[in-house]
Scaffold this motif. Structure first.
Motif, PDB file in Angstrom:
ATOM      1  N   ALA A  89       0.935  -1.241  -0.076  1.00 38.10           N
ATOM      2  CA  ALA A  89      -0.092  -0.064   0.201  1.00 38.10           C
ATOM      3  C   ALA A  89       0.879   1.427   0.165  1.00 38.10           C
ATOM      4  O   ALA A  89       1.954   1.465   0.658  1.00 38.10           O
ATOM      5  CB  ALA A  89      -0.865  -0.077   1.330  1.00 38.10           C
ATOM      6  N   THR A  99      -0.743   2.614  -4.633  1.00 36.52           N
ATOM      7  CA  THR A  99      -1.775   1.449  -4.306  1.00 36.52           C
ATOM      8  C   THR A  99      -2.370   1.727  -3.056  1.00 36.52           C
ATOM      9  O   THR A  99      -2.099   2.125  -1.943  1.00 36.52           O
ATOM     10  CB  THR A  99      -0.782   0.003  -4.071  1.00 36.52           C
ATOM     11  N   HIS A 103      -5.657  -4.328   1.521  1.00 39.05           N
ATOM     12  CA  HIS A 103      -5.504  -5.393   0.568  1.00 39.05           C
ATOM     13  C   HIS A 103      -6.639  -6.681   1.060  1.00 39.05           C
ATOM     14  O   HIS A 103      -6.427  -6.968   2.200  1.00 39.05           O
ATOM     15  CB  HIS A 103      -4.382  -5.939   0.331  1.00 39.05           C
ATOM     16  N   ASP A 104      -7.338  -7.135   0.186  1.00 41.61           N
ATOM     17  CA  ASP A 104      -8.450  -8.081   0.626  1.00 41.61           C
ATOM     18  C   ASP A 104      -8.633  -9.102  -0.361  1.00 41.61           C
ATOM     19  O   ASP A 104      -7.790  -9.591  -0.877  1.00 41.61           O
ATOM     20  CB  ASP A 104      -9.674  -7.373   1.070  1.00 41.61           C
ATOM     21  N   ARG A 121      -7.506  -7.651  -7.363  1.00 39.75           N
ATOM     22  CA  ARG A 121      -7.480  -7.493  -5.910  1.00 39.75           C
ATOM     23  C   ARG A 121      -8.282  -6.341  -5.355  1.00 39.75           C
ATOM     24  O   ARG A 121      -8.309  -5.313  -5.935  1.00 39.75           O
ATOM     25  CB  ARG A 121      -5.889  -7.309  -5.398  1.00 39.75           C
ATOM     26  N   HIS A 123     -10.001  -3.821  -2.564  1.00 35.37           N
ATOM     27  CA  HIS A 123      -9.303  -2.910  -1.388  1.00 35.37           C
ATOM     28  C   HIS A 123     -10.403  -2.435  -0.568  1.00 35.37           C
ATOM     29  O   HIS A 123     -11.153  -1.796  -0.939  1.00 35.37           O
ATOM     30  CB  HIS A 123      -8.578  -1.533  -2.038  1.00 35.37           C
ATOM     31  N   GLU A 125     -11.043  -0.219   1.548  1.00 33.17           N
ATOM     32  CA  GLU A 125     -10.759   1.016   2.142  1.00 33.17           C
ATOM     33  C   GLU A 125     -12.091   1.495   2.706  1.00 33.17           C
ATOM     34  O   GLU A 125     -12.952   1.675   2.334  1.00 33.17           O
ATOM     35  CB  GLU A 125     -10.497   1.855   0.986  1.00 33.17           C
ATOM     36  N   GLY A 148     -11.637   3.443  -2.395  1.00 32.93           N
ATOM     37  CA  GLY A 148     -11.343   2.038  -2.718  1.00 32.93           C
ATOM     38  C   GLY A 148     -11.763   1.581  -4.208  1.00 32.93           C
ATOM     39  O   GLY A 148     -11.233   2.405  -4.976  1.00 32.93           O
ATOM     40  N   THR A 150     -10.564  -1.561  -7.107  1.00 31.35           N
ATOM     41  CA  THR A 150      -9.666  -3.068  -7.214  1.00 31.35           C
ATOM     42  C   THR A 150      -8.411  -2.424  -8.074  1.00 31.35           C
ATOM     43  O   THR A 150      -8.438  -1.345  -8.592  1.00 31.35           O
ATOM     44  CB  THR A 150     -10.131  -3.996  -7.998  1.00 31.35           C
ATOM     45  N   ASN A 446      -3.001 -12.005   0.697  1.00 34.55           N
ATOM     46  CA  ASN A 446      -2.871 -10.585   1.312  1.00 34.55           C
ATOM     47  C   ASN A 446      -2.820 -10.538   2.764  1.00 34.55           C
ATOM     48  O   ASN A 446      -3.671 -11.524   3.245  1.00 34.55           O
ATOM     49  CB  ASN A 446      -4.019  -9.947   0.893  1.00 34.55           C
ATOM     50  N   GLN A 448      -3.791  -7.624   5.108  1.00 35.81           N
ATOM     51  CA  GLN A 448      -4.781  -6.624   4.824  1.00 35.81           C
ATOM     52  C   GLN A 448      -4.049  -5.099   5.400  1.00 35.81           C
ATOM     53  O   GLN A 448      -4.262  -4.313   4.537  1.00 35.81           O
ATOM     54  CB  GLN A 448      -6.006  -6.824   5.578  1.00 35.81           C
TER      55      GLN A 448
END
Length: 477
Positions: A89, A99, A103-104, A121, A123, A125, A148, A150, A446, A448
């Motif tokens: 990130a 980035t 991350h999820d 991926r 995010h 957020e 947020g 991807t 990931n 997170q």
């Protein structure tokens, strides 16, 4: 293999191709073994784990540093395994965006080139409106205040190890993109785990599913698939035989949904959202008092308004419609995947001990099917809060535990129902988005990290992607 695309022939032909390779053989043996393992646990054998950690032996400490960001990561992995950390990130991507945080959920797709893959991926957020660092181009951003979405990563295998090539924003302006799922036609369905909207200060309403083509070279048009429902989304799984999409809801009071598309493979064409009901049982509560292996017959009730205006004020506005028609209730439905002609769903907080359940739904024709509890954790030491789940090349399972305990683990699960730690890290941030490369050589996952805050704040724990590889054949995965 041809390059995956989101249009034309792939959408039209996926029903003829059937289930993706590698997803069908594990399910019956693995989950029945897990149910047997639960029976041992209830008989007092709670200390049983897979011998020799699934054949991989004791874990050892390794530290690796991302050359781009300088971030160092320590993991405990089996002997002869290695890992890389990348796409941290805050790091600058190919398109100049940084980035995002958190991350999820994630999936890995082939590209048509040998040894080259793409990761899409999520995010998760969670910054307040306008407080994060919105990425992407303004004209492609779903909500100008949302940070947020991807990102898509290009990776390849060479000289005995994976290599990270580049990343770019592929969906922007969405928020709380937690989980989702891959489609048989080569896209990722990214789900928003919130129903916040304009009344809370956002520039658009949220709580939707968005589709991201894995082959897209930049940002996709952010089209909310409103017919699939506005609720606190978690994961999805697509039945490749019918094109039906199954959806989970991450709330303590949760429903299990299916979406019947008007055009299988083209979700933007609309369809009917439905909620699971146990036949001959009104408002059946699956959360406690259940028995493994018992067959429950299922029917589905229509959700009249998939995008209710009251959803922002009441996140259960969709659930309540099904509930009024007798639908069943679950506890925190998260991980969801298809295999062996059935859909498997993780209830993170279900069960008498509140440590998690695993359910199997098996379609029987178009109108109904059967639901069966295949595992309920009797003890946190055996399994605690199962979340994302993926299938290994040998047909066993890898579980991401959504737990606040120290040293959270990626856990392997054998066909005999025995669980073992595959990877650990120090700290409490959760593992997410585990996915094997199509050839089975690399497990991507990931960590997170922080879900809100300033990307430039050095005090924040950054999200990061991990690639793990090694001699998978020496053990059960």
């Amino acid at each position: 293999m041809a390059t995956l695309t989101i249009g034309g022939s792939n959408r039209r032909s996926f029903l003829r191709r059937g289930a993706p390779a590698g997803g069908g053989l594990f399910a019956l043996a693995a989950v029945e073994g897990l149910a047997a393992r639960a029976a041992f646990a209830k008989d007092g054998h709670k200390d049983r784990v897979s011998p020799d950690n699934g054949g991989y032996g004791e874990l050892r400490e390794l530290t690796r540093t991302d050359p781009e960001s300088g971030f160092s990561q320590t993991l405990w992995l089996p002997e002869d395994f290695d890992f890389k950390v990348f796409s941290v990130a805050g790091s600058v991507m190919r398109d100049g965006n940084r980035t995002p945080l958190a991350h999820d959920g994630m999936a890995c797709f082939p590209t048509g080139r040998r040894g080259e893959w793409r990761l899409v991926r999520n995010h998760e957020e969670r910054s307040n409106p306008g407080a994060g660092a919105p990425a992407g181009t303004p004209e492609r951003r779903y909500d100008a205040l949302g940070a947020g979405g991807t990102t898509t990563l290009k990776v390849h295998w060479a000289d005995g190890e994976p290599h990270f090539d580049e990343a770019w924003q592929s969906l922007s302006g969405t928020i709380v993109n937690c989980a989702g799922g891959p489609t048989p036609w080569g896209s990722w369905l990214s789900c928003e785990e919130t129903t916040a909207g304009t009344r809370a200060g956002w520039g658009a309403d949220h709580g939707y599913v968005f589709e991201v083509a894995s082959a897209a070279e930049g940002e996709v048009d952010p089209v909310p698939l409103k017919a699939m429902g506005r609720f606190v989304h978690e994961a999805v799984a697509v039945d490749p035989r019918s094109g039906v999409v199954y959806e989970t809801e991450d709330q303590n009071t949760a429903g299990f949904y299916r979406f019947l598309p008007n055009v299988p493979g083209d979700l933007a064409e609309g369809g009917q959202l439905q909620m699971l009901k146990i036949a001959d049982a009104w408002n059946y509560d699956t959360r406690t008092g259940q028995r493994s292996g018992r067959i429950l017959y299922v029917e589905w009730v229509d959700v009249e308004e998939a995008d209710p205006v009251e959803a922002e004020e009441d996140p259960l506005a969709v659930f309540n419609q099904g509930w009024a028609l007798g639908a069943a209730v679950f506890g925190r439905l998260e991980g969801c995947f298809y295999g062996d002609g059935a859909v498997y769903v993780a209830s993170t907080s279900g069960g008498d001990e509140g440590e998690g359940q695993l359910w199997e739904y098996r379609p029987r024709g178009g109108k109904g099917g059967t639901l069966k509890l295949v595992f309920e954790s009797p003890d946190a030491e055996l399994l605690s809060y199962p979340d994302n789940i993926t299938v290994s090349p040998a047909g066993n399972l890898v579980l991401c535990e959504d737990t606040g305990r120290d040293l959270p683990a990626l856990r392997g699960l054998t066909r005999e129902g025995e669980i073992f730690p595959l990877a650990r890290h120090e700290g409490a941030t959760e593992w997410c988005g585990a996915a094997f490369s199509p050839d089975g050589r690399v497990l991507f996952a990931n960590l997170q990290g922080a879900a809100r805050g300033d990307l430039g704040d050095p005090a924040l724990e950054p999200g990061r992607t991990i690639a793990i590889w090694g001699p998978w054949g020496k053990g059960v995965l």
